[in-house]
Motif scaffolding. Structure first.
Motif, mmCIF file in Angstrom:
data_model
loop_
_atom_site.group_PDB
_atom_site.id
_atom_site.type_symbol
_atom_site.label_atom_id
_atom_site.label_comp_id
_atom_site.label_asym_id
_atom_site.label_seq_id
_atom_site.Cartn_x
_atom_site.Cartn_y
_atom_site.Cartn_z
ATOM 1 N N ARG A 1 24.996 37.594 36.939
ATOM 2 C CA ARG A 1 25.502 38.857 36.415
ATOM 3 C C ARG A 1 24.490 40.000 36.540
ATOM 4 N N ARG B 1 36.088 33.933 42.099
ATOM 5 C CA ARG B 1 35.489 33.794 40.775
ATOM 6 C C ARG B 1 35.267 35.174 40.163
ATOM 7 N N ARG B 2 35.691 35.339 38.936
ATOM 8 C CA ARG B 2 35.500 36.595 38.218
ATOM 9 C C ARG B 2 34.239 36.532 37.350
ATOM 10 N N THR C 1 36.580 30.227 37.302
ATOM 11 C CA THR C 1 37.806 29.660 37.862
ATOM 12 C C THR C 1 38.149 28.354 37.169
ATOM 13 N N LEU D 1 34.321 41.057 43.993
ATOM 14 C CA LEU D 1 34.357 39.655 43.594
ATOM 15 C C LEU D 1 35.654 39.042 44.094
ATOM 16 N N GLU E 1 33.597 38.446 33.795
ATOM 17 C CA GLU E 1 34.155 39.362 32.809
ATOM 18 C C GLU E 1 33.183 40.502 32.508
ATOM 19 N N VAL F 1 45.591 39.980 41.250
ATOM 20 C CA VAL F 1 45.834 38.572 40.930
ATOM 21 C C VAL F 1 46.927 38.056 41.866
ATOM 22 N N ASP G 1 35.400 45.554 41.877
ATOM 23 C CA ASP G 1 36.722 45.133 42.311
ATOM 24 C C ASP G 1 36.801 43.609 42.279
ATOM 25 N N LEU G 2 38.007 43.092 42.010
ATOM 26 C CA LEU G 2 38.188 41.657 41.874
ATOM 27 C C LEU G 2 39.513 41.234 42.493
ATOM 28 N N GLU H 1 41.556 37.541 42.725
ATOM 29 C CA GLU H 1 41.547 36.140 42.316
ATOM 30 C C GLU H 1 42.965 35.597 42.343
ATOM 31 N N HIS I 1 41.846 45.245 40.122
ATOM 32 C CA HIS I 1 41.942 43.816 39.841
ATOM 33 C C HIS I 1 43.257 43.308 40.426
#
Length: 337
Positions: free
Chosen positions: A129, A147-148, A191, A144, A150, A321, A155-156, A158, A319
Protein backbone atom coordinates in the motif's frame (compact mmCIF):
# COMPACT_ATOMS: atom_id res chain seq x y z
CA UNK A 1 8.27 17.85 5.02
CA UNK A 2 5.43 18.69 2.65
CA UNK A 3 4.46 16.33 -0.15
CA UNK A 4 2.72 16.87 -3.46
CA UNK A 5 -0.43 15.47 -1.83
CA UNK A 6 -0.22 18.20 0.85
CA UNK A 7 0.05 20.84 -1.87
CA UNK A 8 -2.98 19.44 -3.70
CA UNK A 9 -5.07 19.43 -0.51
CA UNK A 10 -4.00 22.95 0.45
CA UNK A 11 -4.77 24.31 -3.02
CA UNK A 12 -8.02 22.37 -3.41
CA UNK A 13 -6.91 20.64 -6.62
CA UNK A 14 -5.94 17.12 -7.69
CA UNK A 15 -2.48 15.64 -7.27
CA UNK A 16 -2.28 15.46 -11.07
CA UNK A 17 -2.90 19.22 -11.37
CA UNK A 18 -0.02 19.92 -9.00
CA UNK A 19 2.15 17.61 -11.09
CA UNK A 20 1.23 19.52 -14.27
CA UNK A 21 2.22 22.82 -12.67
CA UNK A 22 5.52 21.45 -11.38
CA UNK A 23 6.43 19.84 -14.69
CA UNK A 24 4.86 22.51 -16.88
CA UNK A 25 3.78 19.77 -19.31
CA UNK A 26 0.00 20.37 -19.57
CA UNK A 27 -2.37 23.31 -19.56
CA UNK A 28 -3.66 24.42 -16.17
CA UNK A 29 -6.02 27.37 -15.84
CA UNK A 30 -4.34 30.53 -14.48
CA UNK A 31 -6.60 30.49 -11.42
CA UNK A 32 -5.67 26.89 -10.48
CA UNK A 33 -2.02 27.46 -11.29
CA UNK A 34 -1.86 30.43 -8.95
CA UNK A 35 -3.51 28.43 -6.17
CA UNK A 36 -0.91 25.69 -6.58
CA UNK A 37 2.00 28.15 -6.62
CA UNK A 38 0.62 29.88 -3.53
CA UNK A 39 0.34 26.56 -1.72
CA UNK A 40 3.92 25.73 -2.70
CA UNK A 41 5.12 29.02 -1.22
CA UNK A 42 3.05 28.71 1.95
CA UNK A 43 4.14 25.12 2.65
CA UNK A 44 7.76 25.73 1.64
CA UNK A 45 7.58 22.79 -0.76
CA UNK A 46 10.83 21.81 -2.48
CA UNK A 47 10.04 19.48 -5.39
CA UNK A 48 12.34 16.51 -5.86
CA UNK A 49 14.15 16.59 -9.19
CA UNK A 50 13.42 12.94 -9.93
CA UNK A 51 9.73 13.38 -9.18
CA UNK A 52 9.62 16.52 -11.31
CA UNK A 53 10.86 14.54 -14.26
CA UNK A 54 8.71 11.49 -13.64
CA UNK A 55 6.28 12.24 -16.46
CA UNK A 56 8.50 14.48 -18.55
CA UNK A 57 9.03 11.84 -21.20
CA UNK A 58 7.09 8.89 -22.59
CA UNK A 59 8.43 5.40 -23.12
CA UNK A 60 5.27 4.15 -24.89
CA UNK A 61 5.56 1.17 -22.55
CA UNK A 62 3.28 0.16 -19.70
CA UNK A 63 4.16 -2.22 -16.89
CA UNK A 64 2.05 -5.25 -15.98
CA UNK A 65 2.78 -6.66 -12.52
CA UNK A 66 1.68 -10.25 -11.86
CA UNK A 67 2.27 -12.41 -8.80
CA UNK A 68 3.12 -15.76 -10.43
CA UNK A 69 3.68 -16.06 -14.17
CA UNK A 70 3.65 -19.86 -13.89
CA UNK A 71 -0.02 -19.67 -12.87
CA UNK A 72 -2.21 -20.26 -15.98
CA UNK A 73 -4.52 -17.52 -14.71
CA UNK A 74 -2.25 -14.76 -15.97
CA UNK A 75 -1.60 -15.46 -19.69
CA UNK A 76 -5.18 -14.60 -20.70
CA UNK A 77 -5.10 -11.45 -18.57
CA UNK A 78 -1.75 -10.48 -20.11
CA UNK A 79 -3.09 -11.09 -23.63
CA UNK A 80 -6.04 -8.78 -22.96
CA UNK A 81 -3.61 -6.15 -21.73
CA UNK A 82 -1.27 -6.55 -24.69
CA UNK A 83 -4.03 -6.55 -27.32
CA UNK A 84 -5.49 -3.30 -26.00
CA UNK A 85 -2.08 -1.67 -25.57
CA UNK A 86 -0.97 -2.52 -29.11
CA UNK A 87 -4.08 -0.91 -30.56
CA UNK A 88 -2.82 2.37 -29.10
CA UNK A 89 0.86 1.94 -29.96
CA UNK A 90 2.06 0.80 -26.54
CA UNK A 91 4.24 -2.14 -25.58
CA UNK A 92 3.76 -4.16 -22.37
CA UNK A 93 6.58 -4.99 -19.96
CA UNK A 94 5.63 -7.81 -17.59
CA UNK A 95 7.06 -7.98 -14.07
CA UNK A 96 6.69 -11.16 -11.98
CA UNK A 97 6.75 -10.55 -8.21
CA UNK A 98 6.06 -13.98 -6.67
CA UNK A 99 4.27 -11.85 -4.03
CA UNK A 100 7.65 -10.58 -2.83
CA UNK A 101 7.74 -6.91 -1.70
CA UNK A 102 11.25 -6.46 -3.09
CA UNK A 103 10.05 -7.23 -6.63
CA UNK A 104 7.27 -4.68 -6.24
CA UNK A 105 9.83 -2.09 -5.18
CA UNK A 106 11.87 -2.84 -8.30
CA UNK A 107 8.79 -2.22 -10.43
CA UNK A 108 8.18 1.10 -8.66
CA UNK A 109 11.79 2.08 -9.33
CA UNK A 110 11.25 1.54 -13.05
CA UNK A 111 8.24 3.86 -12.84
CA UNK A 112 10.24 6.56 -11.09
CA UNK A 113 13.03 6.28 -13.64
CA UNK A 114 10.62 6.86 -16.51
CA UNK A 115 11.13 3.40 -18.05
CA UNK A 116 7.36 2.85 -18.11
CA UNK A 117 4.51 5.32 -18.53
CA UNK A 118 2.02 3.59 -16.24
CA UNK A 119 1.42 0.44 -14.19
CA UNK A 120 -1.23 -2.24 -14.06
CA UNK A 121 -0.89 -4.09 -10.76
CA UNK A 122 -2.65 -7.46 -10.48
CA UNK A 123 -0.85 -8.63 -7.34
CA UNK A 124 -1.42 -5.84 -4.80
CA UNK A 125 -1.25 -6.83 -1.13
CA UNK A 126 -1.58 -4.71 1.99
CA UNK A 127 2.21 -4.67 2.31
CA UNK A 128 2.37 -2.81 -1.02
CA UNK A 129 0.00 0.00 0.00
CA UNK A 130 2.58 2.60 1.04
CA UNK A 131 4.66 2.04 -2.08
CA UNK A 132 1.71 2.27 -4.46
CA UNK A 133 0.31 5.28 -2.61
CA UNK A 134 3.62 7.09 -3.04
CA UNK A 135 3.39 6.58 -6.81
CA UNK A 136 -0.15 7.96 -6.86
CA UNK A 137 0.93 10.99 -4.83
CA UNK A 138 3.49 11.71 -7.52
CA UNK A 139 0.74 11.63 -10.11
CA UNK A 140 1.96 8.38 -11.66
CA UNK A 141 -0.75 6.53 -13.65
CA UNK A 142 -1.72 3.34 -11.86
CA UNK A 143 -4.54 0.80 -12.25
CA UNK A 144 -5.29 -2.09 -9.91
CA UNK A 145 -6.59 -5.23 -11.60
CA UNK A 146 -7.87 -8.45 -10.02
CA UNK A 147 -6.81 -7.51 -6.45
CA UNK A 148 -8.14 -4.37 -4.79
CA UNK A 149 -6.64 -2.27 -1.99
CA UNK A 150 -9.37 -0.54 -0.04
CA UNK A 151 -8.88 3.21 0.22
CA UNK A 152 -6.16 3.50 -2.42
CA UNK A 153 -6.97 6.34 -4.81
CA UNK A 154 -6.48 4.41 -8.03
CA UNK A 155 -8.55 2.98 -10.86
CA UNK A 156 -9.68 -0.59 -10.22
CA UNK A 157 -10.94 -3.45 -12.40
CA UNK A 158 -11.97 -6.63 -10.60
CA UNK A 159 -14.32 -9.56 -10.99
CA UNK A 160 -17.30 -9.90 -8.66
CA UNK A 161 -15.45 -12.04 -6.14
CA UNK A 162 -18.04 -11.85 -3.37
CA UNK A 163 -20.74 -13.02 -5.78
CA UNK A 164 -18.42 -15.80 -6.96
CA UNK A 165 -17.99 -17.15 -3.45
CA UNK A 166 -21.71 -16.83 -2.84
CA UNK A 167 -22.73 -18.73 -5.99
CA UNK A 168 -20.11 -21.45 -5.41
CA UNK A 169 -21.36 -22.21 -1.90
CA UNK A 170 -25.02 -21.96 -2.91
CA UNK A 171 -24.43 -24.51 -5.66
CA UNK A 172 -22.87 -26.94 -3.19
CA UNK A 173 -25.82 -26.40 -0.86
CA UNK A 174 -28.28 -27.06 -3.69
CA UNK A 175 -26.48 -30.33 -4.32
CA UNK A 176 -27.29 -31.34 -0.75
CA UNK A 177 -23.96 -30.65 0.96
CA UNK A 178 -23.76 -29.23 4.46
CA UNK A 179 -20.09 -29.81 5.38
CA UNK A 180 -18.52 -27.49 2.81
CA UNK A 181 -14.88 -26.40 3.11
CA UNK A 182 -13.37 -23.30 1.51
CA UNK A 183 -9.63 -23.34 0.74
CA UNK A 184 -8.48 -19.73 0.71
CA UNK A 185 -5.60 -18.27 -1.29
CA UNK A 186 -2.52 -16.13 -0.65
CA UNK A 187 -2.46 -14.63 2.84
CA UNK A 188 -3.69 -11.05 2.72
CA UNK A 189 -5.20 -11.36 -0.76
CA UNK A 190 -8.32 -9.13 -1.01
CA UNK A 191 -9.63 -11.46 -3.74
CA UNK A 192 -9.46 -14.46 -1.42
CA UNK A 193 -11.08 -12.47 1.38
CA UNK A 194 -14.05 -11.42 -0.77
CA UNK A 195 -14.65 -14.95 -2.07
CA UNK A 196 -14.53 -16.35 1.45
CA UNK A 197 -16.98 -13.66 2.59
CA UNK A 198 -19.39 -14.76 -0.16
CA UNK A 199 -19.01 -18.38 0.93
CA UNK A 200 -19.64 -17.48 4.57
CA UNK A 201 -22.72 -15.48 3.62
CA UNK A 202 -24.22 -18.47 1.81
CA UNK A 203 -23.45 -20.74 4.76
CA UNK A 204 -25.04 -18.24 7.13
CA UNK A 205 -28.17 -18.10 4.97
CA UNK A 206 -28.35 -21.89 5.23
CA UNK A 207 -28.01 -21.75 9.02
CA UNK A 208 -24.64 -23.54 9.01
CA UNK A 209 -21.83 -22.57 11.39
CA UNK A 210 -18.38 -22.73 9.79
CA UNK A 211 -15.74 -24.31 12.07
CA UNK A 212 -12.12 -23.08 11.66
CA UNK A 213 -10.95 -26.32 10.05
CA UNK A 214 -13.26 -25.74 7.10
CA UNK A 215 -11.39 -22.59 6.01
CA UNK A 216 -7.76 -23.62 5.65
CA UNK A 217 -5.44 -21.99 3.11
CA UNK A 218 -4.52 -23.85 -0.03
CA UNK A 219 -2.56 -20.78 -1.20
CA UNK A 220 -4.31 -21.15 -4.58
CA UNK A 221 -1.53 -23.62 -5.41
CA UNK A 222 -1.41 -27.32 -6.21
CA UNK A 223 0.91 -28.61 -3.48
CA UNK A 224 -0.58 -26.72 -0.53
CA UNK A 225 -4.11 -27.64 -1.64
CA UNK A 226 -3.10 -31.28 -2.06
CA UNK A 227 -1.75 -31.35 1.49
CA UNK A 228 -4.85 -29.69 2.95
CA UNK A 229 -7.04 -32.22 1.18
CA UNK A 230 -5.03 -35.13 2.56
CA UNK A 231 -5.83 -33.78 5.99
CA UNK A 232 -9.54 -33.67 5.19
CA UNK A 233 -9.48 -37.15 3.66
CA UNK A 234 -7.93 -38.58 6.83
CA UNK A 235 -10.74 -37.23 9.03
CA UNK A 236 -13.51 -39.64 10.15
CA UNK A 237 -16.12 -39.99 7.38
CA UNK A 238 -18.85 -38.41 9.51
CA UNK A 239 -16.68 -35.32 10.18
CA UNK A 240 -14.76 -34.58 7.00
CA UNK A 241 -16.15 -32.08 4.47
CA UNK A 242 -18.23 -33.62 1.69
CA UNK A 243 -17.50 -30.65 -0.56
CA UNK A 244 -14.41 -28.47 -1.10
CA UNK A 245 -14.30 -25.07 -2.83
CA UNK A 246 -10.78 -24.01 -3.78
CA UNK A 247 -9.66 -20.45 -4.55
CA UNK A 248 -8.29 -21.54 -7.92
CA UNK A 249 -8.54 -24.28 -10.51
CA UNK A 250 -4.85 -25.04 -9.97
CA UNK A 251 -5.51 -25.63 -6.29
CA UNK A 252 -8.60 -27.69 -7.13
CA UNK A 253 -6.37 -30.04 -9.14
CA UNK A 254 -4.42 -30.71 -5.96
CA UNK A 255 -7.69 -31.45 -4.16
CA UNK A 256 -8.75 -33.90 -6.88
CA UNK A 257 -5.42 -35.73 -6.82
CA UNK A 258 -5.36 -35.99 -3.03
CA UNK A 259 -8.91 -37.36 -3.03
CA UNK A 260 -7.91 -39.96 -5.61
CA UNK A 261 -4.80 -40.93 -3.63
CA UNK A 262 -6.98 -41.55 -0.57
CA UNK A 263 -9.49 -43.59 -2.56
CA UNK A 264 -12.29 -41.01 -2.38
CA UNK A 265 -14.70 -40.83 -5.32
CA UNK A 266 -15.54 -37.49 -6.92
CA UNK A 267 -18.29 -36.34 -6.64
CA UNK A 268 -19.83 -39.26 -4.69
CA UNK A 269 -17.55 -38.98 -1.61
CA UNK A 270 -16.38 -35.40 -2.05
CA UNK A 271 -17.50 -32.69 -4.48
CA UNK A 272 -14.84 -30.28 -5.73
CA UNK A 273 -15.06 -26.79 -7.20
CA UNK A 274 -12.45 -24.26 -8.33
CA UNK A 275 -12.26 -20.68 -9.53
CA UNK A 276 -11.05 -19.25 -12.87
CA UNK A 277 -12.25 -21.78 -15.51
CA UNK A 278 -8.77 -22.35 -16.90
CA UNK A 279 -8.47 -24.37 -20.12
CA UNK A 280 -7.57 -27.51 -18.15
CA UNK A 281 -10.85 -27.39 -16.20
CA UNK A 282 -12.77 -28.52 -19.29
CA UNK A 283 -10.55 -31.55 -20.03
CA UNK A 284 -12.66 -34.72 -20.25
CA UNK A 285 -10.45 -36.35 -17.62
CA UNK A 286 -11.08 -33.44 -15.23
CA UNK A 287 -14.53 -31.86 -15.91
CA UNK A 288 -14.06 -29.41 -13.04
CA UNK A 289 -16.98 -27.35 -11.81
CA UNK A 290 -15.70 -23.82 -11.42
CA UNK A 291 -16.52 -20.12 -11.28
CA UNK A 292 -15.43 -18.47 -14.51
CA UNK A 293 -13.36 -15.31 -14.04
CA UNK A 294 -13.19 -13.04 -17.14
CA UNK A 295 -9.39 -12.94 -17.23
CA UNK A 296 -8.97 -11.51 -20.74
CA UNK A 297 -11.49 -8.77 -20.03
CA UNK A 298 -9.75 -7.94 -16.75
CA UNK A 299 -6.55 -7.24 -18.67
CA UNK A 300 -8.25 -5.40 -21.51
CA UNK A 301 -10.35 -3.12 -19.31
CA UNK A 302 -7.43 -2.39 -16.98
CA UNK A 303 -5.33 -1.30 -19.96
CA UNK A 304 -8.20 0.78 -21.30
CA UNK A 305 -8.47 2.60 -17.97
CA UNK A 306 -4.71 3.12 -17.80
CA UNK A 307 -4.57 4.65 -21.26
CA UNK A 308 -7.48 6.92 -20.34
CA UNK A 309 -5.59 7.93 -17.22
CA UNK A 310 -2.52 8.78 -19.31
CA UNK A 311 -4.57 11.23 -21.38
CA UNK A 312 -6.90 12.48 -18.63
CA UNK A 313 -4.96 12.31 -15.39
CA UNK A 314 -7.24 14.61 -13.41
CA UNK A 315 -10.44 12.53 -13.65
CA UNK A 316 -11.84 10.71 -10.64
CA UNK A 317 -10.82 7.11 -10.02
CA UNK A 318 -13.09 4.52 -11.63
CA UNK A 319 -14.15 1.14 -10.25
CA UNK A 320 -15.21 -1.56 -12.72
CA UNK A 321 -16.69 -4.85 -11.48
CA UNK A 322 -16.95 -7.64 -14.06
CA UNK A 323 -19.54 -10.43 -13.69
CA UNK A 324 -18.57 -14.03 -12.98
CA UNK A 325 -20.29 -17.22 -14.11
CA UNK A 326 -20.87 -20.63 -12.55
CA UNK A 327 -19.73 -23.45 -14.86
CA UNK A 328 -21.16 -26.79 -13.76
CA UNK A 329 -19.28 -29.91 -14.82
CA UNK A 330 -18.75 -33.34 -13.32
CA UNK A 331 -16.86 -32.77 -10.06
CA UNK A 332 -19.96 -31.62 -8.18
CA UNK A 333 -22.62 -33.71 -9.90
CA UNK A 334 -25.50 -32.10 -11.76
CA UNK A 335 -23.32 -31.57 -14.84
CA UNK A 336 -24.82 -29.34 -17.48
CA UNK A 337 -25.51 -30.86 -20.89
Amino acid sequence: MSTIKDIAKHAGVSVATVSYVLNNNRYVSPEKKERVLAAIRELNYAPNAAARGLRARESRTIGLIVSDISNPFYPDLAKGCEDEAQKHGYAVHMINTNDQPERMRQAAAQAREGKIDGLIVTSALEADRELLQSLRERGFPLVLAHRRLEGLDADLVESDNFEGGLMAARHMLRMGHRRIAFMSGVAGSPTSKLREEGYRQAMKEAGIDVPPEWTLSGEAKYTASYERMLGYADMPPDERPTAVINMSDVGAMGVLDAAADRGLRVPEDVAVMGFDDLFLAAFRSVRLTTVRIPRYELGRRATELLLERLSEASRDARHVVLPVELIVRGTCGGEQA
